[in-house]
Scaffold this motif. Structure first.
Motif, PDB file in Angstrom:
ATOM      1  N   TYR A   1       0.837  -1.210   0.000  1.00 45.31           N
ATOM      2  CA  TYR A   1       0.000   0.000   0.000  1.00 45.31           C
ATOM      3  C   TYR A   1       0.864   1.249   0.000  1.00 45.31           C
ATOM      4  CZ  TYR A   1      -3.155   3.628   1.592  1.00 45.31           C
ATOM      5  OH  TYR A   1      -3.863   4.796   1.706  1.00 45.31           O
ATOM      6  N   GLY A   2       1.886   1.284   0.814  1.00 45.02           N
ATOM      7  CA  GLY A   2       2.759   2.444   0.902  1.00 45.02           C
ATOM      8  C   GLY A   2       3.418   2.744  -0.424  1.00 45.02           C
ATOM      9  N   ASP A   3       3.797   1.712  -1.150  1.00 46.99           N
ATOM     10  CA  ASP A   3       4.432   1.924  -2.448  1.00 46.99           C
ATOM     11  C   ASP A   3       3.430   2.515  -3.434  1.00 46.99           C
ATOM     12  OD1 ASP A   3       6.750   0.922  -1.470  1.00 46.99           O
ATOM     13  OD2 ASP A   3       6.366  -1.128  -2.162  1.00 46.99           O
ATOM     14  N   TYR A   4       2.209   2.008  -3.422  1.00 48.87           N
ATOM     15  CA  TYR A   4       1.200   2.483  -4.361  1.00 48.87           C
ATOM     16  C   TYR A   4       0.778   3.902  -4.036  1.00 48.87           C
ATOM     17  CZ  TYR A   4      -3.281   2.994  -6.669  1.00 48.87           C
ATOM     18  OH  TYR A   4      -4.317   3.462  -7.413  1.00 48.87           O
ATOM     19  N   HIS A   5       0.570   4.184  -2.723  1.00 46.61           N
ATOM     20  CA  HIS A   5       0.048   5.466  -2.292  1.00 46.61           C
ATOM     21  C   HIS A   5       1.031   6.593  -2.578  1.00 46.61           C
ATOM     22  CE1 HIS A   5      -2.400   8.235  -0.006  1.00 46.61           C
ATOM     23  NE2 HIS A   5      -1.348   8.549   0.758  1.00 46.61           N
ATOM     24  N   GLU A   6       2.271   6.389  -2.351  1.00 45.24           N
ATOM     25  CA  GLU A   6       3.260   7.435  -2.507  1.00 45.24           C
ATOM     26  C   GLU A   6       4.058   7.287  -3.798  1.00 45.24           C
ATOM     27  OE1 GLU A   6       3.555  10.012  -0.478  1.00 45.24           O
ATOM     28  OE2 GLU A   6       1.956   9.246   0.820  1.00 45.24           O
ATOM     29  N   ALA A   7       3.635   6.405  -4.656  1.00 45.63           N
ATOM     30  CA  ALA A   7       4.396   6.145  -5.883  1.00 45.63           C
ATOM     31  C   ALA A   7       4.433   7.380  -6.767  1.00 45.63           C
ATOM     32  CB  ALA A   7       3.779   4.976  -6.655  1.00 45.63           C
ATOM     33  N   GLY A   8       5.583   7.723  -7.218  1.00 43.88           N
ATOM     34  CA  GLY A   8       5.762   8.798  -8.155  1.00 43.88           C
ATOM     35  C   GLY A   8       5.713  10.193  -7.550  1.00 43.88           C
ATOM     36  N   ARG A   9       5.714  10.340  -6.240  1.00 46.11           N
ATOM     37  CA  ARG A   9       5.657  11.660  -5.610  1.00 46.11           C
ATOM     38  C   ARG A   9       6.984  11.930  -4.911  1.00 46.11           C
ATOM     39  NH1 ARG A   9       0.534  13.526  -6.049  1.00 46.11           N
ATOM     40  NH2 ARG A   9      -1.121  12.017  -5.935  1.00 46.11           N
ATOM     41  N   THR A  10       7.410  13.154  -5.026  1.00 47.20           N
ATOM     42  CA  THR A  10       8.630  13.549  -4.326  1.00 47.20           C
ATOM     43  C   THR A  10       8.269  13.937  -2.904  1.00 47.20           C
ATOM     44  OG1 THR A  10       8.443  15.850  -4.956  1.00 47.20           O
ATOM     45  CG2 THR A  10       9.655  14.413  -6.469  1.00 47.20           C
ATOM     46  N   SER A  11       9.239  14.057  -2.040  1.00 47.63           N
ATOM     47  CA  SER A  11       8.969  14.421  -0.651  1.00 47.63           C
ATOM     48  C   SER A  11       8.390  15.832  -0.558  1.00 47.63           C
ATOM     49  CB  SER A  11      10.239  14.300   0.196  1.00 47.63           C
ATOM     50  OG  SER A  11      11.216  15.202  -0.255  1.00 47.63           O
ATOM     51  N   ALA A  12       8.793  16.719  -1.416  1.00 50.59           N
ATOM     52  CA  ALA A  12       8.250  18.085  -1.411  1.00 50.59           C
ATOM     53  C   ALA A  12       6.771  18.071  -1.786  1.00 50.59           C
ATOM     54  CB  ALA A  12       9.033  18.972  -2.369  1.00 50.59           C
ATOM     55  N   GLU A  13       6.395  17.242  -2.765  1.00 52.16           N
ATOM     56  CA  GLU A  13       4.981  17.159  -3.157  1.00 52.16           C
ATOM     57  C   GLU A  13       4.144  16.569  -2.026  1.00 52.16           C
ATOM     58  OE1 GLU A  13       5.462  14.802  -6.670  1.00 52.16           O
ATOM     59  OE2 GLU A  13       5.114  16.544  -7.959  1.00 52.16           O
ATOM     60  N   ARG A  14       4.708  15.552  -1.354  1.00 53.05           N
ATOM     61  CA  ARG A  14       3.977  14.941  -0.245  1.00 53.05           C
ATOM     62  C   ARG A  14       3.785  15.956   0.899  1.00 53.05           C
ATOM     63  NH1 ARG A  14       7.392  10.353  -1.496  1.00 53.05           N
ATOM     64  NH2 ARG A  14       8.805  11.070   0.113  1.00 53.05           N
TER      65      ARG A  14
END
Length: 175
Positions: free
Chosen positions: A3-16
């Motif tokens: 789930y963690g991989d899918y949820h945060e996939a493709g986002r940088t830490s700044a975007e998160r």
């Protein structure tokens, strides 16, 4: 894929971080708006308290407009040994729009230990109550056989001056 991989996939830490900040701000504004809405609803009476004793409705209060001083005739008498007291008091009463009748020494030669003694007939009790507000501590004396409609104020030993009184205000919950 977890789930963690899918949820945060493709986002940088700044975007998160920006996304978390935006969601936090949205949540804060929603809480403030909700609190404001609830307060407004109670304040406007859209939502009533469930306990009837919490906001009792004011009862209707019987209120009668007291007679104005211009409709009250007063004889002013002095029952003390101080000279000119009746003239002084009658001048002050006239300044408050009372009609002045006789002025002089008390014809009954009574001893008045209070501020004053107010003598009135049965029909003139409301007028006597208006006059009594000008003489705190005055003794009210009803004379049942008196029918002339005139009040007597007999100044006593404790008299200092005629009190200035504001016109009474009608209560908001008057009948």
């Amino acid at each position: 894929m977890s789930y963690g991989d899918y949820h945060e996939a493709g986002r940088t830490s700044a975007e998160r971080r920006r996304r978390r900040g935006a969601l936090t701000m949205l949540l804060v504004f929603m809480l403030l708006f909700g609190t404001f809405g609830i307060a407004l609803a109670f304040n406007q009476g859209w939502v009533a308290d469930r306990n009837p004793l919490a906001n009792p409705t004011p009862e209707c209060v019987e209120w009668v407009q007291p007679p104005p001083p211009r409709d009250i005739t007063v004889n002013v008498y002095n029952a003390t040994s101080r000279r000119g007291l009746a003239v002084e008091a009658s001048t002050l009463l006239a300044g408050q729009k009372f009609r002045i009748g006789r002025v002089g020494n008390d014809p009954q030669r009574a001893t008045v230990e209070q501020t004053a003694e107010i003598r009135y007939g049965t029909r003139t009790k409301p007028q006597a109550q208006v006059l009594a507000t000008r003489f705190p501590g005055a003794k009210m004396v009803e004379q049942k056989d008196r029918v002339d409609g005139i009040l007597d104020v007999v100044l006593g030993d404790k008299y200092e001056k005629v009190k200035a009184v504001k016109d009474p205000v009608r209560p908001t919950n008057a009948c």
